[in-house]
Design an enzyme around this catalytic site. Structure first.
Site, short mmCIF file in Angstrom:
data_model
loop_
_atom_site.label_atom_id
_atom_site.label_comp_id
_atom_site.label_asym_id
_atom_site.label_seq_id
_atom_site.Cartn_x
_atom_site.Cartn_y
_atom_site.Cartn_z
CD GLU A 1 7.55 -4.69 3.17
OE1 GLU A 1 6.57 -4.31 2.52
OE2 GLU A 1 7.47 -5.36 4.20
CD GLU B 1 9.00 -5.29 10.02
OE1 GLU B 1 8.10 -6.06 9.65
OE2 GLU B 1 9.23 -4.21 9.46
#
Ligand code: GLA
Length: 422
Positions: free
Chosen positions: A228, A333
């Site tokens: 991220e 995910e």
């Protein structure tokens, strides 16, 4: 069955109500408050007396965990078709995130063994769980360790022929502040660029060495080196790594990982809201090359925290664009909430069928591309398996319900069209 602890349930309920358990308005705005550390509020049914934390009542008794787990896997084997077999036909592993509590709970671990052949530790290998502060302070060098939880989950993976995704090294969240300070002391100044680069290198060198020494290296096939780092508007996310080192912290992260990771471990950049970051990520990965122009990175991890109202066409467009880099892609995910961001829907029959169809269409588009060779994907990881254990549990995002019964979503992910809610 042990009586539920009312205080813990109240606390969990409160957090869900205030939005902290699901990340509130921005799913990733506050991952420093981790829902993962909360007790699970509703257990899958089982005959073992598991309490709301997923811990069998007998865990503290003399009965060894191994004995419990062995017997239970037989008891709980179901007649469901398995994701791992089905995805295996397309050259892909089927993964789930994993917690130590899931390993200890015979019902959960039986389901995991039946359905999945890859695990990602939900929290235990994140930066806030891999350093030993006391030893670091004492020796003056950053000390990395494998916690009991990590070893427990690696042993579980080993015993059950499961592969492991490492998650994660360099991240703005769930990273202890003290690693950025001189002498690991929050009261002292931030370290220099040189010192932080040394610490970054040392973190990776130590982790790969510990995995090798423990005999675990071969289990790993992928590692999220950076998590991220980019924003939706194309700017770099500010964090301590970027502030102290500068923008090239990202290049160094992959340079060091490439230096120490064994050949069998693919190095990944992992991000969320990926459908809005296609161009940014293509530009970024093109900078991750060595002096011969060879990639230091092997793959791009698409977290795939989706909603049933998210546009799948634009998702596939991003995927195709990223695949053109020649790198591998993985869904790392995956979970699909009911409804839309900031407007999640209740788990009605109708909405669950919409979800089943969404999972069907998503997986269908992926398998088409994998089979045609237009994307290279060797694993698809779900961020859990049962709704009540999910960080986004209020929007029922996973394949199994709180009773560990398959939902339309499971059949969608299995490409069983009729059962998937069509
Ligand atoms: C990101 C991280 C995961 C997890 C989720 C939920 O997706 O990569 O490890 O923390 O956020 O908080």
């Amino acid at each position: 069955m042990k009586k539920p602890n009312r205080f813990l349930i109240l606390l969990a309920g409160l957090l869900v109500l205030t939005g902290t358990a699901c990340g509130g308005s921005d799913a990733h705005s506050d991952s420093s408050i981790s829902p993962y550390t909360l007790p699970y509020s509703v257990p899958c049914p089982d005959s073992t007396g598991a309490d709301e934390s997923g811990t069998p009542a007998s865990e503290n008794s003399d009965v060894s965990e191994e004995t419990q787990e062995d017997t239970s896997s037989e008891e709980n084997a179901s007649s469901l078709p398995s994701l791992k077999d089905f995805y295996g036909e397309h050259g892909m592993k089927a993964g789930t995130c994993l917690t130590p509590q899931m390993v200890s709970n015979p019902v959960y671990s039986a389901l995991i063994k039946e359905q999945f052949n890859s695990i990602t530790m939900e929290n235990a290998m994140k930066p806030d769980s891999i350093f030993n502060k006391t030893q670091s302070t004492k020796t003056g060098e950053l000390v990395v360790e494998l916690s009991r939880d990590v070893i427990k989950m690696l042993d579980f993976a080993k015993a059950n022929d499961m592969a492991v995704r490492g998650h994660t090294f360099v991240w703005y969240s769930q990273t202890p502040e003290w690693i950025f300070h001189e002498d690991f002391n929050l009261k002292k100044d931030l370290v220099s660029r040189e010192v932080l680069l040394e610490r970054m290198e040392s973190m990776m060198q130590q982790m790969f060495a510990l995995l090798e020494e423990g005999g675990y290296s071969d289990l790993f096939y992928a590692y999220d080196v950076v998590n991220e780092a980019w924003m939706e508007d194309g700017s770099m996310r500010e964090n301590k790594w970027s502030t102290i080192i500068g923008d090239d912290y990202l290049w160094y992260a992959f340079y060091y990982a490439d230096k120490y990771a064994p050949e069998n471990i693919d190095l990944y950049y992992n991000d969320y809201n990926e459908q809005f970051k296609g161009d940014t990520l293509v530009k970024f990965v093109n900078t991750l090359v060595d002096e011969n122009g060879e990639y230091l990175i092997d793959g791009i991890g698409l977290q795939a925290h989706l909603y049933t109202q998210d546009d799948l066409n634009s998702y596939f467009k991003t995927m195709d664009k990223l695949a053109e880099t020649g790198l591998k892609l993985q869904l790392t995910e995956l979970d699909v909430c009911l409804g839309a961001w900031q407007n999640t829907l209740e788990a009605s029959e109708k909405n669950l069928k919409v979800q089943g169809r969404y999972y069907y269409n998503l997986v269908n588009g992926i398998l088409e591309r994998v089979d045609a060779g237009t994307i290279s994907m060797d694993a698809l990881t779900f961020w859990g398996f049962a709704d009540h254990l999910s960080w986004r549990r209020e929007a029922s995002p996973l394949l199994f319900d709180r009773n560990c019964e398959p939902k339309y979503a499971f059949y969608g992910a299995m490409q069983m069209k009729e059962e998937a809610g069509f």
